[in-house]
Design a protein around this motif. Structure first.
Motif, mmCIF file in Angstrom:
data_model
loop_
_atom_site.group_PDB
_atom_site.id
_atom_site.type_symbol
_atom_site.label_atom_id
_atom_site.label_comp_id
_atom_site.label_asym_id
_atom_site.label_seq_id
_atom_site.Cartn_x
_atom_site.Cartn_y
_atom_site.Cartn_z
ATOM 1 N N SER A 125 22.108 21.395 5.027
ATOM 2 C CA SER A 125 21.486 21.881 6.582
ATOM 3 C C SER A 125 22.260 22.919 7.156
ATOM 4 N N ASN A 126 24.208 22.937 6.899
ATOM 5 C CA ASN A 126 24.271 24.125 7.533
ATOM 6 C C ASN A 126 23.781 25.586 6.827
ATOM 7 N N ALA A 129 21.353 27.396 8.340
ATOM 8 C CA ALA A 129 22.423 27.273 9.739
ATOM 9 C C ALA A 129 23.257 28.246 10.178
ATOM 10 N N GLU A 130 23.769 28.440 9.421
ATOM 11 C CA GLU A 130 24.626 29.725 9.302
ATOM 12 C C GLU A 130 23.623 30.972 9.228
ATOM 13 N N GLY A 142 21.256 31.416 11.385
ATOM 14 C CA GLY A 142 20.592 31.713 12.186
ATOM 15 C C GLY A 142 19.313 31.289 11.841
ATOM 16 N N ARG A 143 19.068 30.316 10.907
ATOM 17 C CA ARG A 143 17.690 29.509 10.486
ATOM 18 C C ARG A 143 17.463 27.969 11.095
ATOM 19 N N ASN A 144 17.268 28.379 12.286
ATOM 20 C CA ASN A 144 17.886 26.996 12.395
ATOM 21 C C ASN A 144 16.524 25.826 12.712
ATOM 22 N N LYS A 145 15.291 26.541 12.927
ATOM 23 C CA LYS A 145 14.304 25.713 11.803
ATOM 24 C C LYS A 145 14.486 24.653 10.624
ATOM 25 N N GLU A 146 14.505 25.764 9.729
ATOM 26 C CA GLU A 146 14.438 25.093 8.200
ATOM 27 C C GLU A 146 15.567 23.663 8.385
ATOM 28 N N ALA A 147 16.563 24.633 8.640
ATOM 29 C CA ALA A 147 18.144 23.789 9.290
ATOM 30 C C ALA A 147 17.705 22.325 9.418
ATOM 31 N N LEU A 148 16.780 22.259 10.201
ATOM 32 C CA LEU A 148 16.126 20.734 11.350
ATOM 33 C C LEU A 148 15.508 20.279 10.483
#
Length: 101
Positions: free
Chosen positions: A60-61, A64-65, A67-73
């Motif tokens: 998940s990190n 997020a790194e 900028g794909r926050n939805k995917e990370a979530l």
């Protein structure tokens, strides 16, 4: 079987790639780790679910790194589901002792 050791090494590679700013490669490596840990988890969930949760958490990190926050979530949500299930079934093993009272 050498796959668990390979998964650990691949996870370390992912972290190192991320530190070097090679985030797409780091994401690809972490996706491979989760895939490697999937089959053993299906066969023996009690033994392999904790490691799968760790792999998903690490994976998940990477988005997020980027900028794909939805995917990370989505990915961290899968890790949380596993950990919640483990804590429900085995609270003494997966909850901090302060939460057991």
């Amino acid at each position: 079987m050498f796959l668990p050791g390979f998964a650990v090494s691949l996870n370390n590679l992912s972290a190192d790639l991320a530190e070097l700013g090679r985030r797409e490669e780091a994401l690809a490596a972490s996706v491979r780790v989760v895939g490697i840990r999937e089959e053993p988890t299906v066969a023996r969930p009690e033994a392999f679910l904790p490691g799968r949760a760790v792999s998903l958490n690490n994976q998940s990190n990477r988005p997020a790194e980027l900028g794909r926050n939805k995917e990370a979530l989505v990915v961290i949500g899968r890790a949380v589901e596993i950990r919640e299930r483990l804590a429900t079934v085995h609270p003494g093993a997966f909850l901090p002792t302060s939460q057991l009272r």
